[in-house]
Write an enzyme that holds these catalytic residues in place. Structure first.
Site, PDB file in Angstrom:
ATOM      1  N   HIS A  66      38.006  21.918  20.997  1.00  0.00           N
ATOM      2  CA  HIS A  66      37.196  23.102  20.683  1.00  0.00           C
ATOM      3  C   HIS A  66      37.655  23.714  19.350  1.00  0.00           C
ATOM      4  O   HIS A  66      36.851  23.950  18.443  1.00  0.00           O
ATOM      5  CB  HIS A  66      37.352  24.092  21.846  1.00  0.00           C
ATOM      6  CG  HIS A  66      36.709  25.430  21.636  1.00  0.00           C
ATOM      7  ND1 HIS A  66      35.684  25.880  22.427  1.00  0.00           N
ATOM      8  CD2 HIS A  66      36.943  26.419  20.741  1.00  0.00           C
ATOM      9  CE1 HIS A  66      35.313  27.088  22.023  1.00  0.00           C
ATOM     10  NE2 HIS A  66      36.069  27.446  20.999  1.00  0.00           N
ATOM     11  N   GLU A  67      38.963  23.926  19.217  1.00  0.00           N
ATOM     12  CA  GLU A  67      39.505  24.523  17.993  1.00  0.00           C
ATOM     13  C   GLU A  67      39.348  23.603  16.784  1.00  0.00           C
ATOM     14  O   GLU A  67      39.068  24.050  15.676  1.00  0.00           O
ATOM     15  CB  GLU A  67      40.989  24.866  18.172  1.00  0.00           C
ATOM     16  CG  GLU A  67      41.234  26.090  19.009  1.00  0.00           C
ATOM     17  CD  GLU A  67      40.476  27.315  18.504  1.00  0.00           C
ATOM     18  OE1 GLU A  67      40.455  27.560  17.281  1.00  0.00           O
ATOM     19  OE2 GLU A  67      39.885  28.019  19.335  1.00  0.00           O
ATOM     20  N   HIS A  70      35.987  23.942  15.264  1.00  0.00           N
ATOM     21  CA  HIS A  70      35.910  25.115  14.378  1.00  0.00           C
ATOM     22  C   HIS A  70      36.532  24.787  13.013  1.00  0.00           C
ATOM     23  O   HIS A  70      35.967  25.072  11.963  1.00  0.00           O
ATOM     24  CB  HIS A  70      36.727  26.284  14.947  1.00  0.00           C
ATOM     25  CG  HIS A  70      36.098  27.007  16.098  1.00  0.00           C
ATOM     26  ND1 HIS A  70      34.817  27.493  16.070  1.00  0.00           N
ATOM     27  CD2 HIS A  70      36.608  27.367  17.302  1.00  0.00           C
ATOM     28  CE1 HIS A  70      34.565  28.106  17.225  1.00  0.00           C
ATOM     29  NE2 HIS A  70      35.634  28.043  17.982  1.00  0.00           N
TER      30      HIS A  70
HETATM   31 ZN   LIG Z   1      36.155  29.028  19.749  1.00  0.00          ZN
END
Ligand SMILES: [Zn+2]
Length: 375
Positions: A66-67, A70
């Site tokens: 998830h990170e 980003h």
């Molecule tokens: Zn996030």
């Protein structure tokens, strides 16, 4: 975030974990092995523990992906991310600056929950494959579908600083053109969600569910306080942007020539003025900066024979112009983790502006209610 250590490096990004993650890891493994899996499956005690540890490791991988999503989008959009730190409530991508355009913020924010939801869909697809649904592997797969769904859905809540709040902020920012207004609205909604979580947590506590109650209340408190901090920070930035560096220039600023000795400088400058740094100028032209920290590196018996030129920093010199606003100066100080910037006007020394000067100015203008523009 200092209390963290580096694990490995992916695509030029250092991946680190905060120490609190070790507790969370132990805690997840324990909860899964002792309560979650035993509630649904009948295995041996060893199988519960092994499955619990593997599932916790996969939670870590899910948060990391998830990170990473980003960070990779941020890097592609020209916002450098050099490290990711995983900590108690997920992860933080350590961006060097905030996005400058609403579209960039939108893309960066949406891709995180997008990745989690995609992972949830993949794991859910795997659970549809034929086979024994009671074995540990099947249990882990369905648990991962659930965790990633939760991770995606929670982060999509439209309250800043959650990803959904960033998406909302980028939309308001894009349509109104005002970052501070957008942050204010998205931050207020974030605070409302924070209070909501606290309220539900308290309800659980009253019902006797101490564990979930405390956990929800903690998430609520964290969300509420970070939303509040973000709103205050943006208000401060907005306020600082109304003032020019010129308004804070001290007309009696001391400068020093490079050939001065360190002992002369200590006697004549550092003893008599409050600051910790002084600009070094040759014929009015800025050539460097020297700080008390630079002086400390030289043994006192050498002060008389050492010139300022030898201990000063000549590059990189962080400078602002008198026409820049205070927010620009503050961002420069914050990004480079320095204590002051030099003020340069047409290559000439115009002075020094420190973090402390800006803080003093904010306090003063708060106390006196200084109008938005002076002079
Ligand atoms: Zn996030």
């Amino acid at each position: 975030m200092k209390a963290s250590f580096k694990l490995f490096r992916i695509a030029g990004i250092d991946i680190g974990i905060h120490y609190t993650w070790l507790f969370i890891f132990a805690f997840f493994s324990w909860t899964l092995a002792q309560t979650y899996f035993p509630a649904y499956y009948t295995w041996s005690a060893t199988a519960y523990w092994i499955t619990g540890v593997i599932a916790s490791l996969l939670i870590f991988v899910s948060v990391l992906l998830h990170e990473l999503a980003h960070s990779l989008v941020a890097n592609a959009r020209g916002i450098p991310v050099h490290s990711i730190t995983l900590f108690i409530l997920g992860g933080v991508s350590n961006m060097e600056e905030e996005p400058q355009k609403p579209a960039a913020e939108f893309a960066m924010a949406i891709v995180g929950p997008g990745t989690s939801l995609l992972l949830a869909a993949i794991f859910w697809g795997l659970t549809r494959l034929p086979g024994d649904k009671t074995v540990p592997v099947a249990a882990i797969i369905s648990y991962m579908a659930y965790i990633n769904l939760l991770l995606g859905a929670f982060n999509l809540l439209p309250g800043f600083p959650l990803d959904g709040g960033r998406v909302l902020r980028s939309i308001i920012w894009g349509s109104t053109g005002s970052l501070s207004r957008a942050t204010d609205i998205a931050g207020r909604i974030g605070q409302i969600f924070g209070w909501g979580f606290i309220g539900v947590g308290v309800y659980f506590l009253v019902q006797g569910d101490i564990f979930n109650g405390l956990w929800l209340a903690f998430i609520g408190w964290f969300l509420n306080s970070s939303a509040d901090a973000s709103r205050k920070e943006i208000t401060l930035r907005e306020r600082l942007s109304h003032f020019k560096v010129r308004e804070l220039i001290n007309p009696n600023i001391e400068t020093i020539r490079p050939e001065t000795t360190v002992s002369e400088m200590v006697m004549n400058v550092f003893r008599r003025q409050p600051g910790r740094a002084v600009p070094v100028c040759r014929d009015d032209k800025l050539v460097g900066i020297v700080t008390i920290t630079d002086v400390k590196k030289i043994p006192q018996e050498q002060w008389g024979s050492t010139t300022v030129e030898r201990i000063m920093t000549a590059s990189p010199l962080y400078t602002v112009s008198p026409e820049d606003n205070l927010n620009t100066a503050m961002q420069l100080i914050a990004h480079h983790d320095i204590n002051q910037v030099l003020i340069k006007e047409n290559d000439k020394c115009a002075g020094l502006l420190s973090r402390a000067d800006i803080i003093r100015f904010i306090q003063m203008s708060h106390e006196l209610g200084v109008p938005k523009t002076i002079g």
